[in-house]
Design a protein around this motif. Structure first.
Motif, PDB file in Angstrom:
ATOM      1  N   GLY A 171       0.777  -1.227   0.000  1.00  0.00           N
ATOM      2  CA  GLY A 171       0.000   0.000   0.000  1.00  0.00           C
ATOM      3  C   GLY A 171       0.812   1.281   0.000  1.00  0.00           C
ATOM      4  N   ARG A 172       2.114   1.148   0.131  1.00  0.00           N
ATOM      5  CA  ARG A 172       2.956   2.344   0.089  1.00  0.00           C
ATOM      6  C   ARG A 172       3.361   2.650  -1.343  1.00  0.00           C
ATOM      7  NH1 ARG A 172       7.962   1.832   3.701  1.00  0.00           N
ATOM      8  NH2 ARG A 172       8.179  -0.079   2.531  1.00  0.00           N
ATOM      9  N   SER A 173       3.731   3.902  -1.566  1.00  0.00           N
ATOM     10  CA  SER A 173       4.323   4.270  -2.843  1.00  0.00           C
ATOM     11  C   SER A 173       5.629   4.997  -2.543  1.00  0.00           C
ATOM     12  CB  SER A 173       3.374   5.145  -3.670  1.00  0.00           C
ATOM     13  OG  SER A 173       3.154   6.370  -3.023  1.00  0.00           O
ATOM     14  N   ALA A 174       6.474   5.080  -3.537  1.00  0.00           N
ATOM     15  CA  ALA A 174       7.752   5.760  -3.356  1.00  0.00           C
ATOM     16  C   ALA A 174       8.179   6.408  -4.659  1.00  0.00           C
ATOM     17  CB  ALA A 174       8.824   4.781  -2.880  1.00  0.00           C
ATOM     18  N   GLU A 175       8.902   7.489  -4.510  1.00  0.00           N
ATOM     19  CA  GLU A 175       9.495   8.177  -5.656  1.00  0.00           C
ATOM     20  C   GLU A 175      11.006   7.979  -5.550  1.00  0.00           C
ATOM     21  OE1 GLU A 175       8.446  12.272  -7.833  1.00  0.00           O
ATOM     22  OE2 GLU A 175       9.116  12.539  -5.762  1.00  0.00           O
ATOM     23  N   PHE A 176      11.640   7.685  -6.679  1.00  0.00           N
ATOM     24  CA  PHE A 176      13.076   7.399  -6.715  1.00  0.00           C
ATOM     25  C   PHE A 176      13.744   8.133  -7.870  1.00  0.00           C
ATOM     26  CE2 PHE A 176      11.017   3.421  -5.328  1.00  0.00           C
ATOM     27  CZ  PHE A 176      11.696   3.138  -4.162  1.00  0.00           C
ATOM     28  N   VAL A 177      15.039   8.388  -7.723  1.00  0.00           N
ATOM     29  CA  VAL A 177      15.887   8.809  -8.838  1.00  0.00           C
ATOM     30  C   VAL A 177      17.332   8.482  -8.466  1.00  0.00           C
ATOM     31  CG1 VAL A 177      16.366  11.206  -8.117  1.00  0.00           C
ATOM     32  CG2 VAL A 177      16.317  10.624 -10.560  1.00  0.00           C
ATOM     33  N   TYR A 178      18.132   8.186  -9.475  1.00  0.00           N
ATOM     34  CA  TYR A 178      19.571   8.048  -9.285  1.00  0.00           C
ATOM     35  C   TYR A 178      20.232   9.339  -9.743  1.00  0.00           C
ATOM     36  CZ  TYR A 178      19.180   3.028  -8.461  1.00  0.00           C
ATOM     37  OH  TYR A 178      18.867   1.801  -7.947  1.00  0.00           O
ATOM     38  N   ALA A 179      21.173   9.803  -8.941  1.00  0.00           N
ATOM     39  CA  ALA A 179      21.922  11.016  -9.243  1.00  0.00           C
ATOM     40  C   ALA A 179      23.404  10.700  -9.068  1.00  0.00           C
ATOM     41  CB  ALA A 179      21.488  12.137  -8.294  1.00  0.00           C
ATOM     42  N   THR A 180      24.241  11.695  -9.306  1.00  0.00           N
ATOM     43  CA  THR A 180      25.680  11.520  -9.100  1.00  0.00           C
ATOM     44  C   THR A 180      26.238  12.707  -8.334  1.00  0.00           C
ATOM     45  OG1 THR A 180      26.258  12.592 -11.201  1.00  0.00           O
ATOM     46  CG2 THR A 180      25.995  10.189 -11.229  1.00  0.00           C
ATOM     47  N   ASP A 181      27.302  12.447  -7.579  1.00  0.00           N
ATOM     48  CA  ASP A 181      28.028  13.547  -6.963  1.00  0.00           C
ATOM     49  C   ASP A 181      28.962  14.138  -8.028  1.00  0.00           C
ATOM     50  OD1 ASP A 181      30.477  12.068  -6.999  1.00  0.00           O
ATOM     51  OD2 ASP A 181      30.328  11.506  -4.894  1.00  0.00           O
ATOM     52  N   PRO A 182      29.728  15.171  -7.718  1.00  0.00           N
ATOM     53  CA  PRO A 182      30.566  15.809  -8.743  1.00  0.00           C
ATOM     54  C   PRO A 182      31.612  14.898  -9.397  1.00  0.00           C
ATOM     55  CG  PRO A 182      30.353  17.251  -6.849  1.00  0.00           C
ATOM     56  CD  PRO A 182      29.745  15.928  -6.465  1.00  0.00           C
ATOM     57  N   GLU A 183      31.931  13.754  -8.771  1.00  0.00           N
ATOM     58  CA  GLU A 183      32.914  12.846  -9.353  1.00  0.00           C
ATOM     59  C   GLU A 183      32.273  11.594  -9.946  1.00  0.00           C
ATOM     60  OE1 GLU A 183      36.430  12.122  -7.081  1.00  0.00           O
ATOM     61  OE2 GLU A 183      36.911  14.253  -7.002  1.00  0.00           O
ATOM     62  N   GLY A 184      30.948  11.584 -10.051  1.00  0.00           N
ATOM     63  CA  GLY A 184      30.267  10.480 -10.711  1.00  0.00           C
ATOM     64  C   GLY A 184      29.846   9.339  -9.807  1.00  0.00           C
ATOM     65  N   ASN A 185      30.088   9.431  -8.494  1.00  0.00           N
ATOM     66  CA  ASN A 185      29.609   8.403  -7.573  1.00  0.00           C
ATOM     67  C   ASN A 185      28.085   8.469  -7.543  1.00  0.00           C
ATOM     68  OD1 ASN A 185      32.219   7.432  -6.476  1.00  0.00           O
ATOM     69  ND2 ASN A 185      32.372   9.566  -5.822  1.00  0.00           N
ATOM     70  N   ILE A 186      27.435   7.321  -7.563  1.00  0.00           N
ATOM     71  CA  ILE A 186      25.989   7.264  -7.710  1.00  0.00           C
ATOM     72  C   ILE A 186      25.300   7.358  -6.352  1.00  0.00           C
ATOM     73  CG2 ILE A 186      24.046   5.881  -8.543  1.00  0.00           C
ATOM     74  CD1 ILE A 186      26.048   4.669 -10.605  1.00  0.00           C
ATOM     75  N   VAL A 187      24.259   8.188  -6.313  1.00  0.00           N
ATOM     76  CA  VAL A 187      23.461   8.430  -5.122  1.00  0.00           C
ATOM     77  C   VAL A 187      21.998   8.195  -5.485  1.00  0.00           C
ATOM     78  CG1 VAL A 187      22.784  10.149  -3.410  1.00  0.00           C
ATOM     79  CG2 VAL A 187      25.105  10.187  -4.340  1.00  0.00           C
ATOM     80  N   GLU A 188      21.308   7.384  -4.686  1.00  0.00           N
ATOM     81  CA  GLU A 188      19.876   7.178  -4.879  1.00  0.00           C
ATOM     82  C   GLU A 188      19.120   8.086  -3.932  1.00  0.00           C
ATOM     83  OE1 GLU A 188      16.512   3.868  -3.771  1.00  0.00           O
ATOM     84  OE2 GLU A 188      18.500   3.126  -4.319  1.00  0.00           O
ATOM     85  N   LEU A 189      18.095   8.756  -4.441  1.00  0.00           N
ATOM     86  CA  LEU A 189      17.182   9.535  -3.618  1.00  0.00           C
ATOM     87  C   LEU A 189      15.864   8.795  -3.573  1.00  0.00           C
ATOM     88  CD1 LEU A 189      17.838  13.082  -5.100  1.00  0.00           C
ATOM     89  CD2 LEU A 189      18.989  11.985  -3.158  1.00  0.00           C
ATOM     90  N   GLN A 190      15.249   8.722  -2.402  1.00  0.00           N
ATOM     91  CA  GLN A 190      13.967   8.045  -2.278  1.00  0.00           C
ATOM     92  C   GLN A 190      13.082   8.787  -1.292  1.00  0.00           C
ATOM     93  OE1 GLN A 190      14.526   4.439   0.601  1.00  0.00           O
ATOM     94  NE2 GLN A 190      16.061   4.220  -1.008  1.00  0.00           N
TER      95      GLN A 190
END
Length: 157
Positions: free
Chosen positions: A126-145
């Motif tokens: 019953g939950r929903s979530a919003e997600f995106v993958y981003a990068t820091d200035p050196e290309g390391n991947i960060v997920e936002l949720q």
């Protein structure tokens, strides 16, 4: 005793990457800066004449200084291929945020980037979530949720 202590990022420019995580994700210095070298470090890393500088940052949402994000730079850096989300090994750091799109813009304003699209999905509980993958200035991947609560989801129907 068993406890998770830190995740390490090796940065080309540790000061810039440390500043990014402090600014965008409100990571806090715990007063543990490092300027490491010596025979013990050479033996530990397998790198001759290793010299590491950097800092430990407390991750948001935690107290007592742990777990941390350890951001270091070596004097001599190896060049590697661009990180990709489906590459084996360490993939990304994940942060739960109040607003994915606003945080994504903060990341971009601070020199980071975006991978893929912002998506919203519903789960069987019953939950929903919003997600995106981003990068820091050196290309390391960060997920936002950003997760909805069951009651919010049901009330929004």
């Amino acid at each position: 005793m068993l406890r998770y202590v830190h995740t390490n990022i090796i940065a080309k420019d540790s000061k810039k990457v440390i500043g990014f995580y402090k600014e965008v994700f409100q990571c806090k210095s715990i007063g543990q800066t490092r300027d490491l070298k010596g025979e013990w470090l050479d033996r530990l890393t397998g790198v001759k004449n290793a010299h590491i500088i950097g800092e430990h940052l407390c991750l948001p949402g935690y107290k007592d200084g742990y777990p941390t994000l350890e951001i270091f730079s070596y004097d001599e850096m190896r060049v590697s291929i661009r990180k990709e989300i489906n590459q084996s090994g360490f993939a990304h750091l994940a942060f739960e945020v109040d607003n994915v799109k606003e945080m994504l813009q903060r990341i971009k304003d601070a020199g980071g980037g975006q991978i893929g699209e912002v998506v919203t999905t519903k789960f069987e509980d019953g939950r929903s979530a919003e997600f995106v993958y981003a990068t820091d200035p050196e290309g390391n991947i960060v997920e936002l949720q950003c997760w909805s609560k069951k009651s919010e989801y049901k009330a929004a129907k």
